[in-house]
Design a protein around this motif. Structure first.
Motif, PDB file in Angstrom:
ATOM      1  N   ALA A  34       5.271  20.160  25.090  1.00 32.78           N
ATOM      2  CA  ALA A  34       4.941  18.866  25.706  1.00 32.78           C
ATOM      3  C   ALA A  34       6.150  18.318  26.456  1.00 32.78           C
ATOM      4  CB  ALA A  34       4.488  17.879  24.632  1.00 32.78           C
ATOM      5  N   MET A  35       7.325  18.490  25.892  1.00 36.22           N
ATOM      6  CA  MET A  35       8.533  17.923  26.497  1.00 36.22           C
ATOM      7  C   MET A  35       9.177  18.868  27.513  1.00 36.22           C
ATOM      8  SD  MET A  35      10.227  15.808  23.369  1.00 36.22           S
ATOM      9  CE  MET A  35       9.179  15.023  22.136  1.00 36.22           C
ATOM     10  N   ALA A  36       8.569  20.046  27.688  1.00 33.43           N
ATOM     11  CA  ALA A  36       9.048  20.962  28.732  1.00 33.43           C
ATOM     12  C   ALA A  36       8.356  20.669  30.061  1.00 33.43           C
ATOM     13  CB  ALA A  36       8.784  22.414  28.318  1.00 33.43           C
ATOM     14  N   ALA A  37       7.474  19.684  30.063  1.00 38.68           N
ATOM     15  CA  ALA A  37       6.689  19.392  31.269  1.00 38.68           C
ATOM     16  C   ALA A  37       7.562  18.802  32.376  1.00 38.68           C
ATOM     17  CB  ALA A  37       5.574  18.406  30.908  1.00 38.68           C
ATOM     18  N   PRO A  38       7.106  18.970  33.611  1.00 37.23           N
ATOM     19  CA  PRO A  38       7.788  18.291  34.717  1.00 37.23           C
ATOM     20  C   PRO A  38       7.474  16.803  34.689  1.00 37.23           C
ATOM     21  CG  PRO A  38       5.813  19.393  35.530  1.00 37.23           C
ATOM     22  CD  PRO A  38       5.928  19.740  34.058  1.00 37.23           C
ATOM     23  N   SER A  39       8.355  15.995  35.246  1.00 38.17           N
ATOM     24  CA  SER A  39       8.072  14.554  35.362  1.00 38.17           C
ATOM     25  C   SER A  39       8.829  14.013  36.567  1.00 38.17           C
ATOM     26  CB  SER A  39       8.496  13.807  34.086  1.00 38.17           C
ATOM     27  OG  SER A  39       9.878  13.934  33.849  1.00 38.17           O
ATOM     28  N   ALA A  40       8.335  12.914  37.090  1.00 37.51           N
ATOM     29  CA  ALA A  40       8.917  12.340  38.308  1.00 37.51           C
ATOM     30  C   ALA A  40      10.379  11.962  38.061  1.00 37.51           C
ATOM     31  CB  ALA A  40       8.128  11.097  38.721  1.00 37.51           C
ATOM     32  N   MET A  41      11.254  12.455  38.911  1.00 38.32           N
ATOM     33  CA  MET A  41      12.704  12.233  38.770  1.00 38.32           C
ATOM     34  C   MET A  41      13.192  12.640  37.375  1.00 38.32           C
ATOM     35  SD  MET A  41      13.446   8.752  40.869  1.00 38.32           S
ATOM     36  CE  MET A  41      15.220   9.012  40.993  1.00 38.32           C
ATOM     37  N   ASN A  42      12.451  13.550  36.755  1.00 33.66           N
ATOM     38  CA  ASN A  42      12.780  14.017  35.392  1.00 33.66           C
ATOM     39  C   ASN A  42      12.892  12.837  34.419  1.00 33.66           C
ATOM     40  OD1 ASN A  42      13.286  15.999  33.486  1.00 33.66           O
ATOM     41  ND2 ASN A  42      15.476  16.120  33.921  1.00 33.66           N
ATOM     42  N   SER A  96       0.176  13.322  31.752  1.00 35.56           N
ATOM     43  CA  SER A  96      -0.896  14.320  31.879  1.00 35.56           C
ATOM     44  C   SER A  96      -0.321  15.729  31.858  1.00 35.56           C
ATOM     45  CB  SER A  96      -1.679  14.100  33.180  1.00 35.56           C
ATOM     46  OG  SER A  96      -2.377  12.888  33.120  1.00 35.56           O
ATOM     47  N   ALA A  97       0.776  15.918  32.574  1.00 37.45           N
ATOM     48  CA  ALA A  97       1.414  17.244  32.586  1.00 37.45           C
ATOM     49  C   ALA A  97       1.878  17.603  31.171  1.00 37.45           C
ATOM     50  CB  ALA A  97       2.599  17.238  33.554  1.00 37.45           C
ATOM     51  N   SER A  98       2.416  16.627  30.474  1.00 39.71           N
ATOM     52  CA  SER A  98       2.936  16.862  29.129  1.00 39.71           C
ATOM     53  C   SER A  98       1.802  17.211  28.148  1.00 39.71           C
ATOM     54  CB  SER A  98       3.674  15.588  28.673  1.00 39.71           C
ATOM     55  OG  SER A  98       4.172  15.730  27.375  1.00 39.71           O
ATOM     56  N   VAL A  99       0.706  16.461  28.233  1.00 39.33           N
ATOM     57  CA  VAL A  99      -0.425  16.721  27.317  1.00 39.33           C
ATOM     58  C   VAL A  99      -1.023  18.099  27.605  1.00 39.33           C
ATOM     59  CG1 VAL A  99      -2.759  15.974  26.681  1.00 39.33           C
ATOM     60  CG2 VAL A  99      -0.923  14.287  26.886  1.00 39.33           C
ATOM     61  N   GLU A 100      -1.153  18.450  28.864  1.00 32.88           N
ATOM     62  CA  GLU A 100      -1.711  19.778  29.178  1.00 32.88           C
ATOM     63  C   GLU A 100      -0.806  20.881  28.618  1.00 32.88           C
ATOM     64  OE1 GLU A 100      -4.459  20.829  30.080  1.00 32.88           O
ATOM     65  OE2 GLU A 100      -4.289  22.711  31.164  1.00 32.88           O
ATOM     66  N   ALA A 113      -7.376  22.325  20.207  1.00 33.90           N
ATOM     67  CA  ALA A 113      -7.049  20.911  20.363  1.00 33.90           C
ATOM     68  C   ALA A 113      -7.963  20.291  21.409  1.00 33.90           C
ATOM     69  CB  ALA A 113      -5.585  20.754  20.771  1.00 33.90           C
ATOM     70  N   VAL A 114      -8.052  18.984  21.370  1.00 34.96           N
ATOM     71  CA  VAL A 114      -8.808  18.270  22.398  1.00 34.96           C
ATOM     72  C   VAL A 114      -8.054  17.013  22.810  1.00 34.96           C
ATOM     73  CG1 VAL A 114     -10.246  17.035  20.689  1.00 34.96           C
ATOM     74  CG2 VAL A 114     -11.065  17.275  23.023  1.00 34.96           C
ATOM     75  N   TRP A 115      -8.062  16.787  24.091  1.00 35.60           N
ATOM     76  CA  TRP A 115      -7.449  15.591  24.694  1.00 35.60           C
ATOM     77  C   TRP A 115      -8.472  14.464  24.632  1.00 35.60           C
ATOM     78  CZ3 TRP A 115      -4.660  16.212  30.043  1.00 35.60           C
ATOM     79  CH2 TRP A 115      -4.370  14.959  30.602  1.00 35.60           C
ATOM     80  N   ALA A 140       0.212   3.601  24.445  1.00 37.53           N
ATOM     81  CA  ALA A 140      -0.552   4.808  24.079  1.00 37.53           C
ATOM     82  C   ALA A 140      -1.174   5.407  25.332  1.00 37.53           C
ATOM     83  CB  ALA A 140      -1.637   4.452  23.079  1.00 37.53           C
ATOM     84  N   PHE A 141      -1.017   6.708  25.486  1.00 36.05           N
ATOM     85  CA  PHE A 141      -1.595   7.383  26.648  1.00 36.05           C
ATOM     86  C   PHE A 141      -2.830   8.196  26.275  1.00 36.05           C
ATOM     87  CE2 PHE A 141      -1.947  11.206  29.298  1.00 36.05           C
ATOM     88  CZ  PHE A 141      -2.281  10.591  30.498  1.00 36.05           C
ATOM     89  N   ALA A 142      -2.719   8.994  25.204  1.00 32.24           N
ATOM     90  CA  ALA A 142      -3.836   9.860  24.803  1.00 32.24           C
ATOM     91  C   ALA A 142      -3.690  10.217  23.332  1.00 32.24           C
ATOM     92  CB  ALA A 142      -3.853  11.138  25.646  1.00 32.24           C
ATOM     93  N   LEU A 143      -4.809  10.610  22.749  1.00 28.28           N
ATOM     94  CA  LEU A 143      -4.780  11.187  21.410  1.00 28.28           C
ATOM     95  C   LEU A 143      -5.148  12.657  21.555  1.00 28.28           C
ATOM     96  CD1 LEU A 143      -6.778   8.423  19.493  1.00 28.28           C
ATOM     97  CD2 LEU A 143      -4.283   8.778  19.477  1.00 28.28           C
TER      98      LEU A 143
END
Ligand SMILES: Cc1cc2nc3c(=O)[nH]c(=O)nc-3n(C[C@H](O)[C@H](O)[C@H](O)COP(=O)(O)O)c2cc1C
Length: 168
Positions: A34-42, A96-100, A113-115, A140-143
């Motif tokens: 999850a924390m290996a995901a890309p993110s804006a400006m890291n 979203s990138a992190s959850v995927e 798993a389910v988002w 909270a973003f997602a469970l």
């Protein structure tokens, strides 16, 4: 092509789980993914809550009309984010990138798993915030309910050539 198998082409939403707990090493691998995901400006806006408390899981399963499947899960992740990050307008996209990534790693590990969507609906975000007891500044973003699947499921083939447009 049909023989090609990696988690992208194997993952499905899994909503029924064995009672077997998920090993802590596997939980860590999913969080690492999850924390290996890309993110804006890291900016990495994420904070993850790992819920194995049965009472809390039950409350989370009742937090929206669509989270009932969490009830039988041995583990629920609450994917949360910091409201004050470098580029707040990108926080949901980053999450979203992190959850995927987390879902794909679950599949890699033989888990299912389910988002379950929480953001951007303010009432659901508030309900989950209260159940988890999130501090100010965290949303909270997602469970994500997770566990060993009861049965093997085949992924739908959703590839649609008509939606591909080549510009040569
Ligand atoms: C943003 C988002 C919100 C979702 N919310 C829920 C939900 O609340 N409950 C649920 O059971 N599934 C939820 N899902 C899972 C979708 O129903 C599922 O991904 C879709 O039907 C495609 O099936 P698949 O994941 O097996 O390929 C959600 C998926 C996304 C991406």
């Amino acid at each position: 092509m049909s023989e090609y198998r990696n988690s992208i082409f194997h993952r499905t939403s899994v909503r029924q789980y064995q009672e077997r707990p998920v090993e802590p090493q596997k939980v860590e691998l999913m969080l690492r993914a999850a924390m290996a995901a890309p993110s804006a400006m890291n900016q990495q806006p994420w904070e993850y809550y790992v819920v194995t408390c049965r009472e809390t899981i039950e409350r989370l399963s009742e937090s929206t009309p669509y989270t009932g499947c969490a009830k039988g899960a041995p583990l629920v992740f609450a994917a949360c984010y910091r409201r004050e990050c470098l580029r707040p307008m990108y926080a949901h996209i980053d999450m979203s990138a992190s959850v995927e990534n987390l879902l794909l790693e679950a599949d890699e590990l033989g888990l299912g798993a389910v988002w379950m969507g929480i953001a951007p609906l303010e009432d659901r975000m508030q309900t989950v915030k209260e159940i988890i007891g999130l501090p100010d500044g965290l949303e909270a973003f997602a469970l994500i309910a997770c566990g060993y699947p009861v049965k093997e499921q085949e992924q739908q083939d959703r590839y649609d050539e008509a939606r591909v447009h080549y510009i040569k």
